[in-house]
Design a protein around this motif. Structure first.
Motif, PDB file in Angstrom:
ATOM      1  N   LEU A 140       1.946  -4.284   6.718  1.00 31.73           N
ATOM      2  CA  LEU A 140       2.258  -2.830   6.342  1.00 31.73           C
ATOM      3  C   LEU A 140       3.008  -2.275   7.447  1.00 31.73           C
ATOM      4  N   GLU A 141       2.827  -2.620   8.629  1.00 27.89           N
ATOM      5  CA  GLU A 141       3.584  -1.940   9.796  1.00 27.89           C
ATOM      6  C   GLU A 141       5.238  -2.189   9.530  1.00 27.89           C
ATOM      7  N   THR A 165      -5.784  -0.494   0.341  1.00 25.08           N
ATOM      8  CA  THR A 165      -5.272  -0.323   1.646  1.00 25.08           C
ATOM      9  C   THR A 165      -3.954  -0.120   1.670  1.00 25.08           C
ATOM     10  N   THR A 212       6.721  -0.179   6.814  1.00 26.41           N
ATOM     11  CA  THR A 212       7.038   1.108   7.223  1.00 26.41           C
ATOM     12  C   THR A 212       8.240   1.324   8.045  1.00 26.41           C
ATOM     13  N   ARG A 221      -2.484   3.388   3.234  1.00 24.16           N
ATOM     14  CA  ARG A 221      -1.475   3.304   4.210  1.00 24.16           C
ATOM     15  C   ARG A 221       0.124   3.598   4.022  1.00 24.16           C
ATOM     16  N   LEU A 222       0.326   3.460   2.826  1.00 22.48           N
ATOM     17  CA  LEU A 222       1.868   3.393   2.528  1.00 22.48           C
ATOM     18  C   LEU A 222       2.220   4.491   1.590  1.00 22.48           C
ATOM     19  N   PRO A 269      -1.550  -6.559   3.447  1.00 20.18           N
ATOM     20  CA  PRO A 269      -2.484  -6.059   4.800  1.00 20.18           C
ATOM     21  C   PRO A 269      -2.534  -7.260   5.751  1.00 20.18           C
TER      22      PRO A 269
END
Ligand code: PEP
Ligand code: MN
Length: 285
Positions: free
Chosen positions: A252-253, A48, A256, A52-53, A237
């Protein structure tokens, strides 16, 4: 104490650039942003994060599989099963991985399945481990001891270099002091000093310094402004569900958003945060 020889800086422009892979480096113009959980918990967790990253936020993944825990009753890491997860994720996503080595007997397996071997704070002066890491050619990330002076830190790196491995990344992760509001005290003065007295890349771990997720982004930005060559930051996550170090894990948001906020600071100090190159496309294996 004798002076450092191999790790000492000879002149201002003398900087070592270390390759984690062909395209991912630290110590040059590109900043190295490493992210991932404190502990590898499952393949799904690591996939994950990589999915995502891996394209634009991170250049490398972290995740402990041999964990130095204060309590012998706490989760000690997935061990070999965790190493297999890291190996799979690095192959599938083309992302280098870094994980901690706690003992000499773990070196061979970790060097075969990870791109960088991390020496944790508690082992910074485990001289036999440092000597053994001098005999491999993979990069070693050496974390500053909990109460190590700058001189002791440099001399620990010197052990690895003196035994044959010049690929050493220094990591400032905070030192113990009287106040436990922050888990440790991030010593940015040491980062500046290390950049002046050694030619090695110096990265900063604001997660273990702060111990609280809400302090991490500002410390990360300060580290880049102070001249650090990169960052290693814990993210997950589902941060609150982290098996270890949940309190300091970023979502994770948030990871970023943090890296995006670093880009203008990087530009102001003539550095760049690279985005994915061709070899970082996910591949199916
Ligand atoms: C870690 O990186 O998960 C860790 C245990 O760090 P330190 O050795 O800096 O405490
Ligand atoms: Mn941790």
């Amino acid at each position: 104490m004798q002076d450092a020889k191999l790790t000492a800086k000879a002149h201002d422009a003398h900087n070592t650039v270390i390759h984690l892979t062909e395209s991912v480096t630290v110590g040059g113009n590109d900043l190295l942003i490493i992210g991932g959980p404190c502990s590898v918990e499952s393949l799904e967790q690591m996939e994950t994060i990589a999915a995502r990253l891996g394209q634009s936020t991170l250049q490398a993944l972290r995740g402990g599989v041999y964990k130095p825990r204060t309590s012998p009753y706490a989760f000690q890491g997935l061990g070999e099963a965790g190493l297999a997860i890291l190996d799979r994720v690095r192959r599938c996503y083309g992302l280098p991985v870094i994980t901690e080595v706690m003992a000499i007997h773990q070196i061979e397996a970790i060097a075969a399945q990870a791109d960088v071997l991390q020496v944790g704070s508690r082992n910074m002066q485990n001289f036999d481990l440092l000597k053994a890491l001098g005999e491999i050619d993979k990069p070693v990330m050496l974390k500053r001891g909990l109460a190590a002076t700058v001189q002791e830190f440099v001399m620990a790196a010197e052990y690895i270099a003196a035994h044959g491995n010049p690929n050493i990344i220094l990591c400032e992760r905070g030192i113990r002091s009287f106040d436990n509001y922050t888990r440790n005290v991030l010593d940015l003065g040491a980062v500046v000093a290390l950049k002046q007295i050694t030619h090695l890349p110096v990265i900063v771990d604001p997660s273990h310094a702060a111990g609280k997720r809400e302090l991490v982004p500002s410390l990360a930005r300060a580290a880049i402004a102070a001249g650090a060559d990169g960052l290693i930051i814990e993210c997950h996550p589902v941060p609150e569900a982290s098996i270890s170090d949940a309190r300091q894990a970023l979502s994770l948001e948030d990871m970023t958003a943090l890296v995006d906020s670093l880009r203008p600071i990087a530009a102001a100090v003539d550095r760049v945060i690279p985005t994915a190159s061709g070899d970082r496309q996910p591949v199916l294996v």
